[in-house]
Design an enzyme around this catalytic site. Structure first.
Site, PDB file in Angstrom:
ATOM      1  N   CYS A  48       0.843  -1.303   0.047  1.00 52.96           N
ATOM      2  CA  CYS A  48      -0.016  -0.082  -0.102  1.00 52.96           C
ATOM      3  C   CYS A  48       0.768   1.314  -0.090  1.00 52.96           C
ATOM      4  CB  CYS A  48      -0.846  -0.128   1.276  1.00 52.96           C
ATOM      5  SG  CYS A  48      -2.474   1.097   0.959  1.00 52.96           S
TER       6      CYS A  48
ATOM      7  N   HIS B 108      -3.576  -5.754   0.864  1.00 55.19           N
ATOM      8  CA  HIS B 108      -2.747  -6.008   2.242  1.00 55.19           C
ATOM      9  C   HIS B 108      -2.819  -7.415   2.705  1.00 55.19           C
ATOM     10  CE1 HIS B 108      -2.701  -1.887   3.744  1.00 55.19           C
ATOM     11  NE2 HIS B 108      -3.472  -1.717   2.780  1.00 55.19           N
TER      12      HIS B 108
ATOM     13  N   GLU C  89      -0.932  -8.575   4.932  1.00 58.82           N
ATOM     14  CA  GLU C  89      -0.947  -8.848   6.541  1.00 58.82           C
ATOM     15  C   GLU C  89      -2.174  -8.890   7.088  1.00 58.82           C
ATOM     16  OE1 GLU C  89      -0.443  -6.233   4.790  1.00 58.82           O
ATOM     17  OE2 GLU C  89      -1.136  -4.264   5.863  1.00 58.82           O
TER      18      GLU C  89
END
Lengths: 85, 224
Positions: free
Chosen positions: B86, B194, B196
């Protein structure tokens, strides 16, 4: 001392969604003659005189930081200011 | 495997990233401030999401001048893995470690949703764990994720198989549906989605694990 005015705008090929949104808003206000709106950035720099040519310095600053030359283009205007007393 | 997760003023996915790497993938992780001048001892570096330096000027434009970026560039040049997610992707493009730029989304809206991604290149050190998986689901959350590069750059990306992830339903107007690209050497990856945020079933998806599992497997093989 120089006063330098820099404007940065998107290249023509790049969509400017913020400019389009502003154009839509102007249309809603009734300004039907507005054909397009381009939103850019404006910088004012005061730069002390030095041995380096001022235009060369400004172009370098634009290339290295003020604009992202992948998608933006820039223009600048340099005026010499009278020395402050 | 020892990771450095860089914390810029305004990073906000740094702890999520550390959680994924430490608690889920059992790696060693340090949160390293942007003022650090060395990354000696780390096997990999991650630039997390957020709004570094308030996105002043352009997303990533100020962060790329942070002291730690000299060390990040050295890691990249040494062939160590560098992952930007990002805002991290935006920083990598501004720093010149990846080609192109991220523009405002075509809709001019911030988009926060789950996105289906095609694994365009499953043969990278970031994607081998996705072998046999055509698509994955990862969250996206960005206002400026609209990838842009010129025709020549796109041709080059394609020629060298540098497009790693593509959106199935392009949410933001990215050129060629690009969601993530790597450098030609294959050790620097930037992606808007994302991974994560998708590492535990409790959070709705574990499709992000593959990025980290691939990296860890690659590191173990290279030391075997």
């Amino acid at each position: 001392m120089y006063l330098v005015k820099v404007t940065v705008t998107y290249k023509e090929s790049i969509l400017d969604p913020k400019g389009e949104a502003i154009n839509d808003a102007l249309q809603r206000l009734g300004y039907r003659d507005v054909q397009s709106v381009e939103l850019g950035k404006y910088f004012e720099l005061r730069i002390a005189k030095s041995d380096r040519p001022i235009a060369e310095q400004v172009a370098e600053m634009c290339d290295r930081l003020l604009a992202n030359v992948n998608m933006e283009t820039y223009d600048y205007e340099i005026t010499e200011m009278e020395a402050q007393s | 495997m020892k990771f450095a997760v860089i914390v810029f003023p305004g990073s906000n996915c740094d702890h999520d990233m550390a959680n994924a790497l430490r608690d889920v993938c059992h790696c060693t992780v340090d949160l390293v401030p942007a003022t650090a001048t060395t990354l000696a001892g780390y096997d990999a570096v991650v630039l997390p999401g957020g709004f570094s330096y308030g996105d002043y000027l352009r997303s990533g434009a100020i962060a790329r001048l942070a002291p730690v970026m000299t060390a990040v560039k050295a890691m990249a040049a040494a062939g160590k893995p560098v992952l930007g997610v990002c805002n991290g992707f935006q920083i990598l493009t501004e720093a010149g470690l990846l080609p192109g730029a991220l523009r405002a989304n075509r809709s001019s809206q911030f988009i926060c949703q789950t996105s289906t991604l095609r694994i365009s290149n499953p043969h990278t050190r970031f994607t081998t764990a996705y072998a046999g998986q055509a698509t994955i689901q990862l969250p996206i959350a960005h206002g400026e994720g609209n990838y842009y590069c010129d025709e020549a750059t796109l041709a080059e990306l394609r020629q060298h198989h540098q497009i790693v992830f593509e959106y199935v339903d392009n949410p933001n107007g990215s050129v060629a549906n690009i969601a993530g690209i790597m450098n030609r050497q294959g050790n620097v990856l930037g992606m808007m989605p994302h991974p994560e945020r998708a590492v535990e079933a409790l959070l709705g998806s574990i499709d992000g694990l593959g990025v980290f599992a691939s990296l860890i497997a690659h590191e173990e093989e290279s030391h075997a």
